[in-house]
Write an enzyme that holds these catalytic residues in place. Structure first.
Site, short mmCIF file in Angstrom:
data_model
loop_
_atom_site.label_atom_id
_atom_site.label_comp_id
_atom_site.label_asym_id
_atom_site.label_seq_id
_atom_site.Cartn_x
_atom_site.Cartn_y
_atom_site.Cartn_z
N LYS A 37 55.79 0.63 49.59
CA LYS A 37 55.51 0.37 51.01
C LYS A 37 53.96 0.25 50.97
CE LYS A 37 54.91 5.27 52.33
NZ LYS A 37 53.48 5.23 52.73
N MET B 69 50.27 11.83 58.35
CA MET B 69 50.17 10.19 58.19
C MET B 69 51.51 9.51 57.78
SD MET B 69 46.50 9.88 56.69
CE MET B 69 46.12 8.31 57.12
N CYS B 70 51.66 9.40 56.31
CA CYS B 70 52.90 8.76 55.96
C CYS B 70 53.99 9.58 56.14
CB CYS B 70 52.87 8.48 54.42
SG CYS B 70 51.42 7.29 54.25
N LEU B 71 54.34 10.77 55.76
CA LEU B 71 55.25 11.87 56.16
C LEU B 71 55.70 11.66 57.70
CD1 LEU B 71 56.55 14.75 54.44
CD2 LEU B 71 56.09 15.29 56.75
N THR C 133 57.10 8.33 58.77
CA THR C 133 58.40 8.28 58.21
C THR C 133 59.29 9.10 59.00
OG1 THR C 133 57.41 7.53 56.16
CG2 THR C 133 59.70 8.12 56.13
#
Length: 205
Positions: free
Chosen positions: A101, A133-135, A138
């Site tokens: 990603k 952020m990403c966690l 998602t």
């Protein structure tokens, strides 16, 4: 089926069925060498390593899908593709998927949702980094798509937040991670430890 009551962040009771509390897949977010080893590792990298190891062991024992998200950083970043820091810390198993990603949200422009739907997954455990952020991006997207999301308190981590404008104080990494949990609201199922997450494969007719 018995219901299980959990206390919400606002102090009320949320009611989840036992099925809600069981993960049918594990999504591991950006557990890459740059963030979890060496001088640039997140402060709680050892705790995170242990928690993710437990989740992987239990998910594999239950034979549920395990999906690794791998972030493609911009040129020169510590997670620039094909650099040492970009490599996954935990090697995926033979039948486990790796989804690359370039955005915080692991569903954005990837085949993650199709992969989960194909396996009949309705509930997923998530772990990794960075917490806010990403966690979080998602997890939030998964909730919006109708998945039940389970997160253990020890199964994610981030960096210290430096002091900012207006004389704002620096925020220690653990407090930043806790704030990220809080930001996900009452829909997420938050458990104390990785070992508390139960896995069960989807039963197909």
């Amino acid at each position: 089926m018995l219901d299980t009551s959990l206390e919400s962040e606002e102090g009320g009771d949320l009611v989840f069925t036992q099925d809600d509390l069981t993960a049918q897949a594990l999504v591991v977010v950006d557990v890459q060498k740059a963030f979890i080893t060496g001088a640039d590792a997140v402060p709680d990298h050892r705790q995170l390593q242990g928690a993710v190891e437990i989740l992987l062991e239990n998910a594999r024992a239950a034979d549920v899908p395990v999906i690794f998200l791998q972030n493609d950083g911009v040129p020169g970043a510590v997670d620039e593709p094909n650099s040492d820091g970009w490599q996954l810390f935990f090697p995926p198993g033979v039948h486990e998927a790796v989804v690359r990603k370039s955005e915080d949200n692991g569903f954005d422009g990837t085949g993650l949702e199709d992969m989960l739907r194909r396996h009949g997954v309705r509930s997923m455990a998530i772990c990794g980094m960075l917490s806010e952020m990403c966690l979080a991006a998602t997890a939030r997207a998964a909730l919006e798509k109708g998945f039940t999301v389970i997160l253990s308190h020890d199964g994610h981590a981030t960096y210290d937040v430096p002091a900012g404008p207006g004389n704002s104080q620096a925020v220690p990494a653990r407090m930043a991670a806790r704030a990220a949990e809080w930001s996900l609201g009452d829909e997420i199922i938050l458990l104390a430890a990785a070992g508390d997450v139960r896995f069960e494969a989807v039963r197909r007719a």
